[in-house]
Design an enzyme around this catalytic site. Sequence first.
Site, PDB file in Angstrom:
ATOM      1  CG  ASP A   1       0.818  14.286  10.681  1.00  0.00           C
ATOM      2  OD1 ASP A   1       0.830  15.232   9.960  1.00  0.00           O
ATOM      3  OD2 ASP A   1       1.218  13.308  10.589  1.00  0.00           O
TER       4      ASP A   1
ATOM      5  N   GLY B   1       5.699   4.332   5.276  1.00  0.00           N
ATOM      6  CA  GLY B   1       5.538   5.588   6.331  1.00  0.00           C
ATOM      7  C   GLY B   1       6.982   5.717   6.886  1.00  0.00           C
ATOM      8  CB  ALA B   2       7.869   8.027   9.748  1.00  0.00           C
ATOM      9  CG  HIS B   3       8.860   4.912  12.625  1.00  0.00           C
ATOM     10  ND1 HIS B   3       9.801   4.955  13.144  1.00  0.00           N
ATOM     11  CD2 HIS B   3       8.095   6.142  13.189  1.00  0.00           C
ATOM     12  CE1 HIS B   3      10.249   6.237  13.799  1.00  0.00           C
ATOM     13  NE2 HIS B   3       9.141   6.701  13.701  1.00  0.00           N
ATOM     14  N   GLY B   4       7.831   2.413   8.823  1.00  0.00           N
ATOM     15  CA  GLY B   4       7.826   0.873   8.094  1.00  0.00           C
ATOM     16  C   GLY B   4       6.799   0.973   6.933  1.00  0.00           C
TER      17      GLY B   4
ATOM     18  CB  ILE C   1      -0.777   0.019   1.194  1.00  0.00           C
ATOM     19  CG1 ILE C   1      -1.770  -1.235   1.194  1.00  0.00           C
ATOM     20  CG2 ILE C   1      -2.100   1.342   1.435  1.00  0.00           C
ATOM     21  CD1 ILE C   1      -2.775  -1.175   2.395  1.00  0.00           C
TER      22      ILE C   1
ATOM     23  CE  LYS D   1       1.669   2.460  10.357  1.00  0.00           C
ATOM     24  NZ  LYS D   1       1.606   3.461  11.053  1.00  0.00           N
TER      25      LYS D   1
END
EC number: 2.7.11.22
Length: 346
Positions: A127, A13-16, A10, A33
């Site tokens: 956010d 992101g910042a961590h995965g 998909i 995730k």
Amino acid sequence: MDQYCILGRIGEGAHGIVFKAKHVETGEIVALKKVALRRLEDGIPNQALREIKALQEMEDNQYVVQLKAVFPHSAGFVLAFEFMLSDLAEVVRHAQRPLAQAQVKSYLQMLLKGVSFCHANNIVHRDLKPANLLISASGQLKIADFGLARVFSPDGSRLYTHQVATRWYRAPELLYGARQYDQGVDLWAVGCIMGELLNGSPLFPGKNDIEQLCYVLRILGTPNPQVWPELTELPDYNKISFKEQAPVPLEEVLPDASPQALDLLGQFLLYPPRQRIAASKALLHQYFFTAPLPAHPSELPIPQRLGVPAPKAHPGPPRIHDFYVDRPLEESLLNPELIRPFILEG
């Protein structure tokens, strides 16, 4: 991971990395995730912990994405979420023209219900943006990505970082370096999202924090202690000065919006955070009870996230109907030399 079959990727992101997956036994489609730990001694990233904590502290709500499971995997762990087909950023990006009034009302109403629920549970998201508002196959909007979420202190005594929220949706107090803030930062973001839905493009598309402030003041006018008493207490207040500028009426910025829409938008886009309308109160605004009424989720556009070509980069400061915001940045500043280090060449 053995209980899931990966169907596709998909995003990241910042961590995965986030994958679409199917549970082998139940057939349920989920979003996984995968969060990798760079070094075991570093432990779990704070943002991942915040996301887990925030979602676990809130009971199931139809306007907040559901965290179904957390389990270890390799040198990290996996968060299993309910699968959502798309997001609001895709909806805006693929709309041939600004969304219909009934559609805007529906998306905003669902967003406000989710934000109201979060704030009632003392969670500030920090956010909110269209890309973090996921859309289900039935048109339901749900708030996602609680990686920056925090439990806020009602007495305002807790200090937070000001480097939160995506710039286009970042509240003025954050741009001025505020370390003490509350759910007002979410309410400003809601106003930015509402304006983007009405306009078809972002209201404040700054390329850096200084330019972001310039976009805001060109519409709201130059902030001063008379309208925003806490302004002089903000850490970065004296670091840059702006020319005195009067606010521009929102009807000139969004001439196609209804008077009710502009009234509600104006109650979100206020400099003093505590004067911004609460999400629970906004849901009772006349905007949602005048024709056209909010559309049913089944009547909303749902673009596919997978298999859609990558969108082109935002071209920069747009023309918003007949109101221009793309004047030279220096025209808003008393001392243009202050921004030289922040300007990207080319």
